[in-house]
Each structure stands twice: as structure tokens, then as C-alpha cells.
Scaffold this motif. Structure first.
Motif, short mmCIF file in Angstrom:
data_model
loop_
_atom_site.label_atom_id
_atom_site.label_comp_id
_atom_site.label_asym_id
_atom_site.label_seq_id
_atom_site.Cartn_x
_atom_site.Cartn_y
_atom_site.Cartn_z
N GLU A 1 0.95 4.04 -3.10
CA GLU A 1 0.76 5.48 -2.90
C GLU A 1 1.92 6.27 -3.48
O GLU A 1 1.73 7.25 -4.19
CB GLU A 1 0.61 5.77 -1.41
N SER B 1 0.83 -1.22 0.00
CA SER B 1 0.00 0.00 0.00
C SER B 1 0.86 1.25 0.00
O SER B 1 0.56 2.22 -0.71
CB SER B 1 -0.93 0.02 1.21
N TYR B 2 1.93 1.26 0.78
CA TYR B 2 2.84 2.40 0.81
C TYR B 2 3.44 2.61 -0.59
O TYR B 2 3.47 3.73 -1.11
CB TYR B 2 3.95 2.16 1.84
#
Length: 158
Positions: A66, A62-63
Motif C-alpha cells: 500500500e 500488505s502494508y
């Protein structure tokens, strides 16, 4: 306080175009160097964001999604390809198995170090142009709407 210099529309467009051109030159350089190192540009970017994460930040899928501006499932596939190439290691978080943590391997660090050396050299030449463009933008007040502009003006250049 810095004195604002009013730019004509033509000067504004020239300044913004020069800034965009310098950015594109750097991105093109980066893409070429990644290819020469046997990487897809997104693989290079993934390695960079994992290795360059701030202290205390978990480098999850997820990091990375992003930071790369990609969808979660795209980063899952990208990270799998990087893992298969020996560039990163993927493991499930010990406390929450839903999270996959990404870590650059020693092989990935070697590739990233070589690419970063090349990028630093290129940036040392490009930074003065970028800073010059940014200073012109700041001094001109381009970020502000000009009070004396014609409300009917659609931005057409004359």
C-alpha cells in the motif's frame, strides 16, 4: 482569510511546473543516493516505510504494498531481495501465519541512517522552493474552479 489572487493560465502552469520540477529533482537525488549506497530505489523506499511506520502498525507485506503503490507479489519479491541482502528480516505472524512481517535489520538501519542524513540535507535546501510553490497554489485558489472561466475553454494556452 487569505486574499485570493487570480492567476492567468500561463501563471498557473508555471507554478505547477515549478512545483513538479522541484519534486522531480528530489526524487532524482533520492534515486542517485540509493544507487550510490548499493540499493535499488524501491529497496530504499521499502526500508524507509518499514522503519518509519507509525507505532502500533504491523509492517506486513500488505502494508508495504500500500505504501509503495505496488502489487502484493511485487513486494514479496522485493522483500526477498532485501532479506537476501541482509537489509530486512521477514517472519510469519505468530497468530496468523498468512501474514509476513517485515523488520529492518541493524545493517539496514545503518544504510537507511546514512541515506536519511543525505536526504535531510537536500530537503533543507529544497523545502523553501516547495513551500513557495504551495503558498502560491493556495493563495491563487487553483484548487477551485473559476466561476468566470469559459465553459468552452479546453485549457489550451494562448
Amino acid at each position: 482569510m487569505a486574499k485570493l489572487v487570480r492567476f492567468t493560465d500561463k501563471q498557473r502552469m508555471q507554478t505547477l511546473a515549478e512545483f513538479r520540477y522541484a519534486l522531480r529533482q528530489f526524487l532524482h537525488f533520492s534515486e542517485e543516493r540509493a544507487a550510490e549506497a548499493g540499493l535499488h530505489p524501491q529497496q530504499h523506499q521499502l526500508l524507509l516505510h518499514i522503519a518509519g511506520a507509525p507505532d502500533g502498525v504491523e509492517t506486513t507485506v500488505s502494508y508495504a504494498a500500500e505504501r509503495l503503490g505496488l502489487r502484493h507479489h511485487s513486494v514479496v519479491e522485493l522483500s526477498k531481495r532485501c532479506e537476501e541482502a541482509g537489509l530486512i528480516a521477514r517472519r510469519h505472524d505468530a497468530t496468523d501465519k498468512r501474514f509476513v512481517l517485515l523488520q529492518v535489520t541493524p545493517q539496514g538501519r545503518r544504510v537507511l541512517r546514512a541515506l536519511s542524513d543525505d536526504h535531510e540535507r537536500e530537503l533543507s535546501e529544497l523545502v523553501p522552493r516547495l513551500i513557495g510553490s504551495l503558498n502560491l497554489i493556495r493563495k491563487s485558489g487553483m484548487h477551485r474552479v473559476q466561476a468566470d472561466s469559459d465553459p468552452g475553454d479546453r485549457g489550451d494556452l494562448k
